[in-house]
Design a protein around this motif. Structure first.
Motif, PDB file in Angstrom:
ATOM      1  N   SER A  81     -95.330  19.951   2.051  1.00  0.00           N
ATOM      2  CA  SER A  81     -96.614  20.641   1.873  1.00  0.00           C
ATOM      3  C   SER A  81     -96.420  22.150   1.873  1.00  0.00           C
ATOM      4  O   SER A  81     -97.045  22.872   1.074  1.00  0.00           O
ATOM      5  N   ALA A  82     -95.556  22.644   2.769  1.00  0.00           N
ATOM      6  CA  ALA A  82     -95.276  24.095   2.809  1.00  0.00           C
ATOM      7  C   ALA A  82     -94.562  24.537   1.539  1.00  0.00           C
ATOM      8  O   ALA A  82     -94.836  25.625   1.001  1.00  0.00           O
ATOM      9  N   ALA A  83     -93.664  23.703   1.026  1.00  0.00           N
ATOM     10  CA  ALA A  83     -92.935  24.055  -0.202  1.00  0.00           C
ATOM     11  C   ALA A  83     -93.872  24.101  -1.400  1.00  0.00           C
ATOM     12  O   ALA A  83     -93.673  24.901  -2.335  1.00  0.00           O
ATOM     13  N   MET A  84     -94.907  23.244  -1.415  1.00  0.00           N
ATOM     14  CA  MET A  84     -95.864  23.236  -2.524  1.00  0.00           C
ATOM     15  C   MET A  84     -96.631  24.553  -2.612  1.00  0.00           C
ATOM     16  O   MET A  84     -97.076  24.961  -3.700  1.00  0.00           O
ATOM     17  N   LYS A  85     -96.800  25.206  -1.485  1.00  0.00           N
ATOM     18  CA  LYS A  85     -97.568  26.455  -1.470  1.00  0.00           C
ATOM     19  C   LYS A  85     -96.724  27.652  -1.891  1.00  0.00           C
ATOM     20  O   LYS A  85     -97.256  28.744  -2.091  1.00  0.00           O
ATOM     21  N   GLY A  86     -95.409  27.453  -1.998  1.00  0.00           N
ATOM     22  CA  GLY A  86     -94.536  28.559  -2.368  1.00  0.00           C
ATOM     23  C   GLY A  86     -94.604  28.880  -3.842  1.00  0.00           C
ATOM     24  O   GLY A  86     -95.071  28.083  -4.660  1.00  0.00           O
ATOM     25  N   ALA A  87     -94.119  30.058  -4.183  1.00  0.00           N
ATOM     26  CA  ALA A  87     -94.100  30.511  -5.580  1.00  0.00           C
ATOM     27  C   ALA A  87     -92.896  29.888  -6.268  1.00  0.00           C
ATOM     28  O   ALA A  87     -91.818  30.473  -6.334  1.00  0.00           O
ATOM     29  N   ILE A  88     -93.061  28.655  -6.791  1.00  0.00           N
ATOM     30  CA  ILE A  88     -91.962  27.933  -7.428  1.00  0.00           C
ATOM     31  C   ILE A  88     -92.353  27.558  -8.835  1.00  0.00           C
ATOM     32  O   ILE A  88     -93.532  27.494  -9.189  1.00  0.00           O
ATOM     33  N   SER A  89     -91.370  27.292  -9.660  1.00  0.00           N
ATOM     34  CA  SER A  89     -91.601  26.950 -11.064  1.00  0.00           C
ATOM     35  C   SER A  89     -92.195  25.551 -11.180  1.00  0.00           C
ATOM     36  O   SER A  89     -92.088  24.740 -10.244  1.00  0.00           O
ATOM     37  N   PRO A  90     -92.836  25.202 -12.329  1.00  0.00           N
ATOM     38  CA  PRO A  90     -93.372  23.854 -12.528  1.00  0.00           C
ATOM     39  C   PRO A  90     -92.315  22.772 -12.353  1.00  0.00           C
ATOM     40  O   PRO A  90     -92.601  21.715 -11.793  1.00  0.00           O
ATOM     41  N   ALA A  91     -91.105  23.026 -12.811  1.00  0.00           N
ATOM     42  CA  ALA A  91     -90.041  22.028 -12.684  1.00  0.00           C
ATOM     43  C   ALA A  91     -89.706  21.767 -11.219  1.00  0.00           C
ATOM     44  O   ALA A  91     -89.545  20.614 -10.794  1.00  0.00           O
ATOM     45  N   ASN A  92     -89.607  22.858 -10.455  1.00  0.00           N
ATOM     46  CA  ASN A  92     -89.318  22.697  -9.034  1.00  0.00           C
ATOM     47  C   ASN A  92     -90.503  22.058  -8.302  1.00  0.00           C
ATOM     48  O   ASN A  92     -90.330  21.233  -7.395  1.00  0.00           O
ATOM     49  N   ALA A  93     -91.721  22.437  -8.702  1.00  0.00           N
ATOM     50  CA  ALA A  93     -92.908  21.843  -8.100  1.00  0.00           C
ATOM     51  C   ALA A  93     -92.950  20.343  -8.369  1.00  0.00           C
ATOM     52  O   ALA A  93     -93.335  19.552  -7.493  1.00  0.00           O
ATOM     53  N   ALA A  94     -92.536  19.949  -9.559  1.00  0.00           N
ATOM     54  CA  ALA A  94     -92.502  18.520  -9.895  1.00  0.00           C
ATOM     55  C   ALA A  94     -91.528  17.784  -8.965  1.00  0.00           C
ATOM     56  O   ALA A  94     -91.807  16.667  -8.542  1.00  0.00           O
ATOM     57  N   ARG A  95     -90.387  18.410  -8.663  1.00  0.00           N
ATOM     58  CA  ARG A  95     -89.428  17.788  -7.742  1.00  0.00           C
ATOM     59  C   ARG A  95     -90.033  17.632  -6.352  1.00  0.00           C
ATOM     60  O   ARG A  95     -89.819  16.616  -5.687  1.00  0.00           O
ATOM     61  N   VAL A  96     -90.773  18.658  -5.929  1.00  0.00           N
ATOM     62  CA  VAL A  96     -91.401  18.589  -4.596  1.00  0.00           C
ATOM     63  C   VAL A  96     -92.381  17.415  -4.529  1.00  0.00           C
ATOM     64  O   VAL A  96     -92.347  16.613  -3.592  1.00  0.00           O
ATOM     65  N   PHE A  97     -93.243  17.290  -5.541  1.00  0.00           N
ATOM     66  CA  PHE A  97     -94.234  16.212  -5.534  1.00  0.00           C
ATOM     67  C   PHE A  97     -93.566  14.847  -5.688  1.00  0.00           C
ATOM     68  O   PHE A  97     -94.016  13.860  -5.100  1.00  0.00           O
ATOM     69  N   HIS A  98     -92.503  14.791  -6.458  1.00  0.00           N
ATOM     70  CA  HIS A  98     -91.770  13.532  -6.619  1.00  0.00           C
ATOM     71  C   HIS A  98     -91.213  13.073  -5.274  1.00  0.00           C
ATOM     72  O   HIS A  98     -91.387  11.907  -4.872  1.00  0.00           O
ATOM     73  N   ASN A  99     -90.526  13.979  -4.559  1.00  0.00           N
ATOM     74  CA  ASN A  99     -89.935  13.611  -3.274  1.00  0.00           C
ATOM     75  C   ASN A  99     -91.013  13.352  -2.216  1.00  0.00           C
ATOM     76  O   ASN A  99     -90.837  12.496  -1.338  1.00  0.00           O
TER      77      ASN A  99
END
Length: 245
Positions: A81-99
């Motif tokens: 949840s904390a990582a989702m709030k960070g300034a990350i690219s769509p690709a990285n955000a997709a990895r966060v939601f996947h995991n």
């Protein structure tokens, strides 16, 4: 004046680079430990990176993956949840939601897992692994809903059966009570009729029981006849005396 401003810009840049290097160094160390499956050591390294930069989405994401490998899914969810709030690219955000969806699968939280995988696919529509995980999560959610529905139906059926059984038991009890009451009433009535017969046919008596009663009646009649004979004899004697006298 321009020289002073230039020096300040250089100092700020060097300070930022130094700060970034301080952040990346424990992250790289944590990554090495993670690959060696030394998860407790990698956890410490990622936490050090977050002490240097609490907004580091990379450190949060890697820490979440470490918690996931350790089986600490509650802490993994917080880090994702904390990582989702960070300034990350769509690709990285997709990895966060996947995991994050995988963590929910481990906790059998099918509904949240479905939503996480859907979000990951919006960010990265071509990810086949996410599509497969989404299909699995949907299937498990459907099974759970069917089980819950069947359980509710079974509970309703059991409730209705219990109500019917209670009704039947009460009905049988009432029948038994009424039967017992009727039997008691009939017995009392028969008892009263035997004691005080009124009208109708009197109960029959056996010859053996009737014999003493007949004998008593005959004896009583004989006694009465004897008294009558004695009375007549005395009367005749009285009349004779009167005549003779």
């Amino acid at each position: 004046m321009k020289r002073i401003i230039s020096i300040l810009v250089i100092l700020c840049t060097l300070s930022a680079l130094s700060y970034a290097q301080t952040d990346r160094k424990p992250v790289r160390k944590g990554n090495k430990e993670f690959r060696k499956e030394k998860y407790e050591e990698s956890e410490i390294s990622y936490k050090k990176a977050l002490l240097a930069d609490s907004t580091s989405a990379t450190a949060q994401y890697n820490l979440a993956n470490t918690y996931y490998r350790m089986g600490n899914f509650a802490e993994a969810d917080k880090a994702y949840s904390a990582a989702m709030k960070g300034a990350i690219s769509p690709a990285n955000a997709a990895r966060v939601f996947h995991n994050a969806g995988n963590s929910m699968l481990q906790q059998r939280n099918w509904q949240v897992a479905v939503e996480a995988f859907k979000t990951a696919l919006k960010l990265n529509p071509g990810d086949m692994e996410t599509k497969a995980n989404l299909a699995y999560a949907k299937k498990m959610l459907e099974n759970q809903q069917n089980q819950d529905q069947n359980q509710d139906q079974n509970q309703d059926q059991n409730k209705d059966q219990n109500q019917d059984q209670n009704k039947d038991q009460n009905k049988d009890q009432n029948k038994d009570q009424n039967k017992d009451q009727n039997q008691d009433q009939n017995q009392d009535q028969n008892k009263d009729q035997n004691q005080n017969p009124k009208g109708g046919q009197q109960p029959k008596m056996s010859q053996q029981d009737a014999q003493p009663i007949l004998q008593a009646i005959q004896a009583k009649e004989k006694e009465t006849q004897d008294k009558v004979k004695k009375a007549k004899a005395l009367e005749m004697m009285s009349k004779q005396k009167e005549k003779n006298w």
